[in-house]
Design an enzyme around this catalytic site. Structure first.
Site, mmCIF file in Angstrom:
data_model
loop_
_atom_site.group_PDB
_atom_site.id
_atom_site.type_symbol
_atom_site.label_atom_id
_atom_site.label_comp_id
_atom_site.label_asym_id
_atom_site.label_seq_id
_atom_site.Cartn_x
_atom_site.Cartn_y
_atom_site.Cartn_z
ATOM 1 N N ASP A 93 0.866 -1.183 0.000
ATOM 2 C CA ASP A 93 0.000 0.000 0.000
ATOM 3 C C ASP A 93 0.902 1.232 0.000
ATOM 4 O OD1 ASP A 93 -2.240 1.571 -0.027
ATOM 5 O OD2 ASP A 93 -3.156 0.697 1.760
ATOM 6 N N ASP A 128 -4.118 7.157 -3.746
ATOM 7 C CA ASP A 128 -5.523 7.512 -3.931
ATOM 8 C C ASP A 128 -5.993 8.275 -2.700
ATOM 9 O OD1 ASP A 128 -5.037 4.897 -2.672
ATOM 10 O OD2 ASP A 128 -7.212 4.874 -2.353
ATOM 11 N N ALA A 196 -11.776 3.067 1.041
ATOM 12 C CA ALA A 196 -12.429 3.815 2.130
ATOM 13 C C ALA A 196 -13.578 3.047 2.756
ATOM 14 C CB ALA A 196 -12.889 5.185 1.652
ATOM 15 N N CYS A 279 -13.983 -23.852 18.599
ATOM 16 C CA CYS A 279 -13.183 -23.918 17.378
ATOM 17 C C CYS A 279 -12.225 -25.074 17.537
ATOM 18 C CB CYS A 279 -12.414 -22.589 17.233
ATOM 19 S SG CYS A 279 -11.114 -22.568 15.992
ATOM 20 N N CYS A 284 -6.877 -23.648 19.548
ATOM 21 C CA CYS A 284 -8.038 -23.911 20.400
ATOM 22 C C CYS A 284 -8.070 -25.353 20.891
ATOM 23 C CB CYS A 284 -9.322 -23.551 19.659
ATOM 24 S SG CYS A 284 -9.386 -21.782 19.292
HETATM 25 N N1 GUN Z 1 -6.469 0.752 3.065
HETATM 26 C C1 GUN Z 1 -7.742 0.757 3.521
HETATM 27 N N2 GUN Z 1 -8.515 1.562 2.757
HETATM 28 C C2 GUN Z 1 -7.731 2.040 1.780
HETATM 29 C C3 GUN Z 1 -7.973 2.920 0.675
HETATM 30 O O1 GUN Z 1 -9.087 3.399 0.435
HETATM 31 N N3 GUN Z 1 -6.888 3.188 -0.142
HETATM 32 C C4 GUN Z 1 -5.648 2.667 0.101
HETATM 33 N N4 GUN Z 1 -4.660 2.957 -0.727
HETATM 34 N N5 GUN Z 1 -5.411 1.841 1.149
HETATM 35 C C5 GUN Z 1 -6.439 1.550 1.972
HETATM 36 ZN ZN ZN Z 2 -9.308 -21.558 17.074
#
Ligand code: GUN
Ligand code: ZN
Length: 493
Positions: A93, A128, A196, A279, A284
């Site tokens: 990211d 972004d 988002a 689980c 677990c």
């Molecule tokens: N990680 C969580 N939401 C977003 C997003 O809208 N854009 C980017 N680039 N990373 C994220």
């Molecule tokens: Zn578990």
């Protein structure tokens, strides 16, 4: 045409696919969960993610790497795969999330894409703008224009074999999401994260999240691989897959563990309040909640994170099996019983039954009617569409029970909630082979009545009599006036 993503199986808008990640030299099967690895705080070693959890792809944050000199120099030196000790595919990211959280970052798309290429990322992300939900429309539009420029900058960057994300923003405006999806699909970028979502998901606003995804999908092409940014709670994965998402990234398994939270497919439990682990993952099986509580902070966090990740990857496997078997919506229905917010999400999904129908297979294993939401599934809708194409006689009896031995009708058809009418010859075809409860509910009767109405709208010449098993008044009220309705229970048949 995107030749790096191949779809193998469909169910609703969900699919099993193969994402080729050329720079990593691997093909990742989707739906896939990408665990978030924080380069500063490793909770589970990436090598173990691959070997013990079957993780094929992870996500880490290139911006965080740039912020710490020691880590940045080492990663530039040895490369991301060696630094993390992971030989699968790595997505990075860009710092957009930090931009959304803290309001400012000091890096451009051109710079961060170049950095991601230099550290050996397999899938990179531009900067972004993750516009939060519910902002004024002007802001959503203005920020979308900035995101569009970021995509253009990413298109012009020298990226070699590295794939590039094209995030789809637009806040809570479905038309903006759709336009953003269409624009992103028109670029030559490769993977399409719906962005988002974190504020919606953290607020359990699953209906709004589904609206955003369905809108983005209307703009994107069917062969676009879609990532749901920031989604990784096992409770909502089946729902998100049914809406057409292929990739997920989860920090939840680690973040929740830090707060003593134990994830399940129907919600989040507090370790403090647990007497039993429901689980059978390795953690677990070997520990009781009491044992885990007695550990020091670090070990407790590790144990919880491992359980959390085990349930999450197990849910992904269960989802794939459901797509293969054609019962993904039955799985979503089960998950929707675990939490009211999930029920909202499922109902929002069914509001788009027409959109789901476009990719839903025409035939699969028996349809199970498991709740009154089942009456709104795409298969019911498709059956109603099909009524237009059937040849209908002048005098027709539709009956929920066996045909009478003597009668004066031209034909006797079956009447089966929630589908409605069909000729007996179609009884063994999908979806009319459905398993439905003997005690039908009002939603199923109403859907069947809507089918009768549709039949008569399409074939107004037909004189139709309906023999029903004591339908609710709300269902009878949906029958056209011209229909003669007889209650079979009162007739004693
Ligand atoms: N990680 C969580 N939401 C977003 C997003 O809208 N854009 C980017 N680039 N990373 C994220
Ligand atoms: Zn578990």
């Amino acid at each position: 045409m995107r030749d790096h993503f191949e779809i193998r199986d469909h169910d609703a808008a969900g699919r099993i696919g193969r994402l080729q990640v050329p720079r990593a030299g691997v093909t990742v099967e989707t739906p896939a969960l990408l665990p978030v690895v924080n380069p500063n705080v490793v909770t589970i070693e990436p090598a173990r993610l691959r070997e013990e959890f079957g993780v094929e792809m992870l996500i880490t944050n290139a911006y965080i790497i740039t912020q710490t000199d020691r880590i940045r120099d080492r990663v530039l030196d040895v490369g991301l795969h060696e630094f993390l000790g992971f030989d699968g595919a790595i997505m990075t990211d860009s710092g957009s999330f930090q931009l959304a959280e803290y309001g400012d970052i000091d890096v451009t798309t051109a710079e961060i894409i170049d950095f991601q290429r230099r550290i050996g990322s397999d899938v990179a992300t531009p900067v972004d703008v993750p516009t939060p939900p519910d902002v004024p429309r002007e802001r959503a539009e203005r920020e979308l224009a900035v995101t569009r420029e970021a995509l253009a900058d990413a298109e012009h960057a020298d990226t070699g074999e590295m794939l590039i994300n094209a995030p789809v923003q637009g806040s809570t405006y479905p038309d903006l999401r759709e336009a953003a999806g269409r624009h992103a699909a028109g670029t030559d970028l490769d993977v399409f994260p719906v962005g988002a979502m974190v504020p919606l998901l953290n607020g359990y606003r699953y209906a709004d999240a589904i609206e955003a995804v369905m809108a983005a999908k209307r703009g994107l092409d069917p062969d676009c691989p879609v990532h749901l940014f920031g989604a990784g709670h096992p409770m909502m994965l089946a729902l998100a897959v049914a809406a057409g998402c292929d990739l997920f990234d989860s920090a939840a398994y680690a973040l929740m563990a830090r707060d003593g939270r134990y994830l399940t497919v129907s919600g989040t439990e507090h370790l403090e309040a647990m007497d039993y682990f429901p689980c059978s993952c390795p953690i677990c099986l070997e520990h009781t909640p009491e044992d885990v509580r007695a550990e020091d902070d670090r070990e407790r966090e590790r144990l919880l994170a491992e359980h959390n990740l085990h349930v999450t990857v197990a849910e992904i496997r269960r989802i794939k099996a459901a797509i293969r078997d054609g019962n993904l919506l039955e799985l979503v229905d089960r998950r929707a019983r675990g939490h009211p917010a999930m029920l909202d999400g499922y109902r929002a999904l069914l509001d788009h039954a027409d959109q789901l129908e476009a990719s839903d297979p025409v035939s699969k294993d028996a349809f199970f009617y498991t709740s009154h939401e089942s009456a709104r599934r795409p298969e019911v809708r498709r059956h109603h569409e099909r009524l237009a194409r059937l040849a209908v006689p002048d005098r027709l009896l539709l009956t929920e029970s066996k045909p009478p031995s003597t009668h004066e009708y031209d034909e006797v058809w079956r009447l089966k909630p929630p589908f409605g009418p069909f000729p007996r010859a179609l009884s063994e075809t999908y979806p009319l082979t459905a398993e439905v409860p003997e005690r039908t509910d009002r939603a199923a009767q109403e859907a069947a009545a809507a089918g009768v109405r549709r039949l008569i709208e399409e074939h107004p010449h037909a004189e139709v009599t309906v023999g029903h098993d004591g339908w609710d008044r709300s269902a009878l009220a949906r029958l056209p006036d011209a229909v003669v309705a007889e209650n079979l229970q009162e007739l004693g048949r």
